[in-house]
Design an enzyme around this catalytic site. Structure first.
Site, PDB file in Angstrom:
ATOM      1  CB  ALA A 289      -0.923   0.010   1.217  1.00 51.96           C
TER       2      ALA A 289
ATOM      3  CB  THR B 297      10.230   2.488  -5.887  1.00 49.65           C
ATOM      4  OG1 THR B 297      10.643   3.039  -7.126  1.00 49.65           O
ATOM      5  CG2 THR B 297      10.378   3.585  -4.832  1.00 49.65           C
ATOM      6  CG  ASP B 298      13.903   1.791  -9.878  1.00 51.98           C
ATOM      7  OD1 ASP B 298      12.909   2.516  -9.629  1.00 51.98           O
ATOM      8  OD2 ASP B 298      14.199   1.426 -11.030  1.00 51.98           O
ATOM      9  CD  GLU B 299      10.262   6.718  -8.953  1.00 50.37           C
ATOM     10  OE1 GLU B 299      10.120   7.768  -8.315  1.00 50.37           O
ATOM     11  OE2 GLU B 299       9.462   6.307  -9.787  1.00 50.37           O
TER      12      GLU B 299
ATOM     13  CE  LYS C 113       7.438   2.701  -1.658  1.00 50.39           C
ATOM     14  NZ  LYS C 113       6.345   1.817  -1.169  1.00 50.39           N
TER      15      LYS C 113
ATOM     16  CE1 TYR D  20       5.781   6.109  -4.643  1.00 55.60           C
ATOM     17  CE2 TYR D  20       7.526   6.383  -6.284  1.00 55.60           C
ATOM     18  CZ  TYR D  20       6.689   5.561  -5.542  1.00 55.60           C
ATOM     19  OH  TYR D  20       6.762   4.199  -5.685  1.00 55.60           O
TER      20      TYR D  20
HETATM   21  P1  NAD Z   1      -1.210   1.713  -6.915  1.00 59.72           P
HETATM   22  O1  NAD Z   1      -1.344   3.180  -6.702  1.00 59.72           O
HETATM   23  O2  NAD Z   1      -1.750   1.097  -8.142  1.00 59.72           O
HETATM   24  O3  NAD Z   1      -1.891   0.930  -5.680  1.00 59.72           O
HETATM   25  C1  NAD Z   1      -1.710   1.333  -4.359  1.00 59.72           C
HETATM   26  C2  NAD Z   1      -2.808   0.705  -3.506  1.00 59.72           C
HETATM   27  O4  NAD Z   1      -2.602   1.108  -2.142  1.00 59.72           O
HETATM   28  C3  NAD Z   1      -4.211   1.138  -3.901  1.00 59.72           C
HETATM   29  O5  NAD Z   1      -5.068   0.024  -3.986  1.00 59.72           O
HETATM   30  C4  NAD Z   1      -4.639   2.069  -2.779  1.00 59.72           C
HETATM   31  O6  NAD Z   1      -6.042   2.063  -2.520  1.00 59.72           O
HETATM   32  C5  NAD Z   1      -3.856   1.502  -1.611  1.00 59.72           C
HETATM   33  N1  NAD Z   1      -3.647   2.484  -0.557  1.00 59.72           N
HETATM   34  C6  NAD Z   1      -3.185   3.761  -0.703  1.00 59.72           C
HETATM   35  N2  NAD Z   1      -3.167   4.389   0.488  1.00 59.72           N
HETATM   36  C7  NAD Z   1      -3.604   3.492   1.409  1.00 59.72           C
HETATM   37  C8  NAD Z   1      -3.784   3.532   2.818  1.00 59.72           C
HETATM   38  N3  NAD Z   1      -3.514   4.647   3.528  1.00 59.72           N
HETATM   39  N4  NAD Z   1      -4.237   2.423   3.437  1.00 59.72           N
HETATM   40  C9  NAD Z   1      -4.529   1.295   2.737  1.00 59.72           C
HETATM   41  N5  NAD Z   1      -4.388   1.205   1.400  1.00 59.72           N
HETATM   42  C10 NAD Z   1      -3.923   2.287   0.748  1.00 59.72           C
HETATM   43  O7  NAD Z   1       0.342   1.407  -6.736  1.00 59.72           O
HETATM   44  P2  NAD Z   1       1.255   0.296  -7.417  1.00 59.72           P
HETATM   45  O8  NAD Z   1       1.819   0.838  -8.653  1.00 59.72           O
HETATM   46  O9  NAD Z   1       0.520  -0.991  -7.430  1.00 59.72           O
HETATM   47  O10 NAD Z   1       2.436   0.222  -6.337  1.00 59.72           O
HETATM   48  C11 NAD Z   1       2.371  -0.708  -5.255  1.00 59.72           C
HETATM   49  C12 NAD Z   1       3.655  -0.636  -4.466  1.00 59.72           C
HETATM   50  O11 NAD Z   1       4.746  -0.952  -5.302  1.00 59.72           O
HETATM   51  C13 NAD Z   1       3.951   0.746  -3.880  1.00 59.72           C
HETATM   52  O12 NAD Z   1       4.510   0.566  -2.597  1.00 59.72           O
HETATM   53  C14 NAD Z   1       4.977   1.332  -4.837  1.00 59.72           C
HETATM   54  O13 NAD Z   1       5.809   2.252  -4.192  1.00 59.72           O
HETATM   55  C15 NAD Z   1       5.718   0.081  -5.244  1.00 59.72           C
HETATM   56  N6  NAD Z   1       6.385   0.128  -6.562  1.00 59.72           N
HETATM   57  C16 NAD Z   1       5.665   0.457  -7.672  1.00 59.72           C
HETATM   58  C17 NAD Z   1       6.285   0.417  -8.915  1.00 59.72           C
HETATM   59  C18 NAD Z   1       5.535   0.736 -10.196  1.00 59.72           C
HETATM   60  O14 NAD Z   1       6.120   0.721 -11.260  1.00 59.72           O
HETATM   61  N7  NAD Z   1       4.236   1.012 -10.139  1.00 59.72           N
HETATM   62  C19 NAD Z   1       7.635   0.070  -9.015  1.00 59.72           C
HETATM   63  C20 NAD Z   1       8.349  -0.251  -7.845  1.00 59.72           C
HETATM   64  C21 NAD Z   1       7.695  -0.236  -6.614  1.00 59.72           C
HETATM   65  O1  TDX Z   2       2.072  11.010 -19.816  1.00 61.28           O
HETATM   66  C1  TDX Z   2       3.217  10.740 -19.451  1.00 61.28           C
HETATM   67  N1  TDX Z   2       4.258  10.999 -20.278  1.00 61.28           N
HETATM   68  C2  TDX Z   2       5.546  10.740 -19.960  1.00 61.28           C
HETATM   69  O2  TDX Z   2       6.464  10.999 -20.752  1.00 61.28           O
HETATM   70  C3  TDX Z   2       3.499  10.118 -18.170  1.00 61.28           C
HETATM   71  C4  TDX Z   2       2.361   9.812 -17.222  1.00 61.28           C
HETATM   72  C5  TDX Z   2       4.801   9.836 -17.857  1.00 61.28           C
HETATM   73  N2  TDX Z   2       5.803  10.141 -18.716  1.00 61.28           N
HETATM   74  C6  TDX Z   2       7.188   9.736 -18.382  1.00 61.28           C
HETATM   75  C7  TDX Z   2       7.668  10.080 -16.990  1.00 61.28           C
HETATM   76  C8  TDX Z   2       8.655   8.956 -16.732  1.00 61.28           C
HETATM   77  O3  TDX Z   2       9.909   9.243 -17.340  1.00 61.28           O
HETATM   78  O4  TDX Z   2       7.195   8.307 -18.451  1.00 61.28           O
HETATM   79  C9  TDX Z   2       8.048   7.748 -17.445  1.00 61.28           C
HETATM   80  C10 TDX Z   2       7.240   6.840 -16.539  1.00 61.28           C
HETATM   81  O5  TDX Z   2       6.341   7.642 -15.811  1.00 61.28           O
HETATM   82  P1  TDX Z   2       5.364   7.029 -14.689  1.00 61.28           P
HETATM   83  O6  TDX Z   2       4.521   5.955 -15.273  1.00 61.28           O
HETATM   84  O7  TDX Z   2       4.681   8.167 -14.011  1.00 61.28           O
HETATM   85  O8  TDX Z   2       6.396   6.272 -13.726  1.00 61.28           O
HETATM   86  P2  TDX Z   2       7.648   6.781 -12.843  1.00 61.28           P
HETATM   87  O9  TDX Z   2       7.518   8.205 -12.466  1.00 61.28           O
HETATM   88  O10 TDX Z   2       8.893   6.320 -13.526  1.00 61.28           O
HETATM   89  O11 TDX Z   2       7.388   5.914 -11.500  1.00 61.28           O
HETATM   90  C11 TDX Z   2       6.932   4.544 -11.609  1.00 61.28           C
HETATM   91  O12 TDX Z   2       7.992   3.656 -11.403  1.00 61.28           O
HETATM   92  C12 TDX Z   2       8.544   3.582 -10.116  1.00 61.28           C
HETATM   93  C13 TDX Z   2       5.825   4.265 -10.601  1.00 61.28           C
HETATM   94  O13 TDX Z   2       4.750   5.173 -10.819  1.00 61.28           O
HETATM   95  C14 TDX Z   2       6.334   4.357  -9.203  1.00 61.28           C
HETATM   96  O14 TDX Z   2       5.307   3.990  -8.274  1.00 61.28           O
HETATM   97  C15 TDX Z   2       7.483   3.412  -9.052  1.00 61.28           C
HETATM   98  O15 TDX Z   2       8.057   3.539  -7.783  1.00 61.28           O
END
Ligand code: NAD
Ligand code: TDX
Length: 332
Positions: free
Chosen positions: A79, A121-123, A152, A148
């Site tokens: 979450a 996350t790698d960020e 994290k 963000y």
């Molecule tokens: P997402 O935004 O799709 O999902 C997040 C979920 O957490 C949602 O269902 C939301 O309702 C829930 N949530 C938010 N606040 C909450 C709270 N206070 N209590 C309970 N639930 C809550 O996110 P995601 O992309 O699935 O990311 C999931 C995890 O993976 C995160 O910890 C994110 O940092 C990590 N992560 C994401 C990526 C990526 O590329 N998306 C990459 C690396 C790590």
């Molecule tokens: O419309 C867009 N155009 C665009 O060029 C959007 C939404 C993004 N971008 C770029 C920004 C980034 O360089 O694309 C790349 C990816 O963007 P996002 O999907 O917003 O991801 P990013 O910011 O890289 O973060 C994602 O990866 C690491 C996840 O959202 C994070 O939750 C995770 O930790």
């Protein structure tokens, strides 16, 4: 490890993990999710009711978290507020959920002596230059750029401190950018796919040369399952699948899949503080725990993801107009 509490299990990666568990393990799962705008109940539809249940609640509320933690063997903590762009508009929820929420979970696993796996996350490592031969490793210093990624990073530091100070049994994984089904259309890949389905043009921030290291959500799930079973307490594992692409290349692959010209996109206002490149060296996870990704070919995974968004228009359509209006208001 039979009873797992999966926080954020109604979000993108968490719900993919629950599907993975149903398919590949005999685990029983309770999802704890606040059901924010990013969640979807439908992502859990059709799963066996005797193995998966959903509790709607806030991870920052100890009265919700504590009895659930007491009643499960392991907490897998997904979450979070997850979108960088939103953290630039309003950082408050990121601090509350990502920092205070993780603190709440840590206090509870400490109290009840339970295992925690923290998803990160790698960020947290900041960014790399495009031509830097280095990739992130577990030894890379933390250097987050956005609210963000700072939130994290803060949550990771809390987990490490609770391991060292209180002997909490916890592992951490830091994964690169995920793609796949059920990803909210605010994120890069589904935003562009759904723009093109709608006959619109993909929107590239700035020059579009920023690099992300893409991994399919299924591969993230198998890596987390491997760490849950084989990982050593107190350790951090980086998860990545050697999927580096710049954003322009990804947009052109999407355009090609729809038979549209390669230059049929718009450059829009860049993200403030936009990280240039992420790249993961997942050697530790592969060598020490024997994990490897199944989606070796990003193009094939992307094709399947495009097909998924074509087939699930009813799921994303209700959010499309509002999402695009919010971006347009920022010139994106
Ligand atoms: P997402 O935004 O799709 O999902 C997040 C979920 O957490 C949602 O269902 C939301 O309702 C829930 N949530 C938010 N606040 C909450 C709270 N206070 N209590 C309970 N639930 C809550 O996110 P995601 O992309 O699935 O990311 C999931 C995890 O993976 C995160 O910890 C994110 O940092 C990590 N992560 C994401 C990526 C990526 O590329 N998306 C990459 C690396 C790590
Ligand atoms: O419309 C867009 N155009 C665009 O060029 C959007 C939404 C993004 N971008 C770029 C920004 C980034 O360089 O694309 C790349 C990816 O963007 P996002 O999907 O917003 O991801 P990013 O910011 O890289 O973060 C994602 O990866 C690491 C996840 O959202 C994070 O939750 C995770 O930790």
């Amino acid at each position: 490890m039979n009873r797992l509490l999966v926080t954020g299990g109604a979000g993108f990666i968490g719900s993919n993990f629950v599907h993975f568990l149903m398919e590949h393990t005999d685990a029983r799962v309770t999802v704890l999710d606040k059901l924010t705008y990013a969640a979807s109940r439908e992502s859990l539809d059709g799963l066996p009711a005797d193995r998966v249940s959903l509790v709607v609640g806030d991870i920052a509320d100890p009265d919700v978290v504590d009895p659930l933690v007491a009643d499960h063997d392991v907490v897998v903590h997904y979450a979070a507020e997850s979108h960088n762009d939103n953290s630039l508009t309003d950082p408050g929820p990121f601090i509350r959920t990502n920092v205070l929420g993780t603190f709440t979970i840590l206090e509870s696993v400490r109290r009840h002596g339970k295992r925690l796996h923290h998803i990160s996350t790698d960020e947290v490592y900041g960014d790399l230059e495009v031509d830097d031969p280095e990739r992130f490793t577990e030894a890379t210093p933390y250097n987050p750029s956005s609210p963000y990624s700072a939130s994290k990073a803060g949550s990771d530091h809390l987990v490490r401190a609770w391991v060292r100070s209180f002997g909490v049994h916890a592992t951490i994984s830091n994964c690169s950018n995920n793609y796949g089904p059920w990803q909210h259309i605010e994120k890069f890949i589904p935003r562009q796919i759904t723009n093109v389905i709608d006959g619109g043009r993909p929107k590239l921030y700035g020059a579009g040369l920023n690099v992300r290291d893409w991994i399919h959500a299924d591969d993230h799930s198998s890596a987390v399952w491997t760490i849950l079973n084989e990982g050593k307490s107190g350790q951090t594992y980086l998860i990545g699948a050697d999927g580096e692409r710049n954003n322009l290349e990804v947009v052109q692959l999407i355009l090609e899949a729809f038979g549209r010209p390669a230059d049929d996109f718009d450059h829009v206002t860049d993200r403030a503080g936009h990280d240039m490149r992420y790249a993961i060296d997942s050697g530790k996870l592969r060598t020490e725990l024997g994990w490897k990704p199944q989606y070796a070919d990003f193009g094939e995974g992307l094709t399947r993801t495009i097909a998924w968004y074509r087939e699930h228009e009813a799921w994303w359509r209700p959010h499309k107009q509002q999402t695009e209006l919010a971006y347009a208001a920022k010139g994106q």
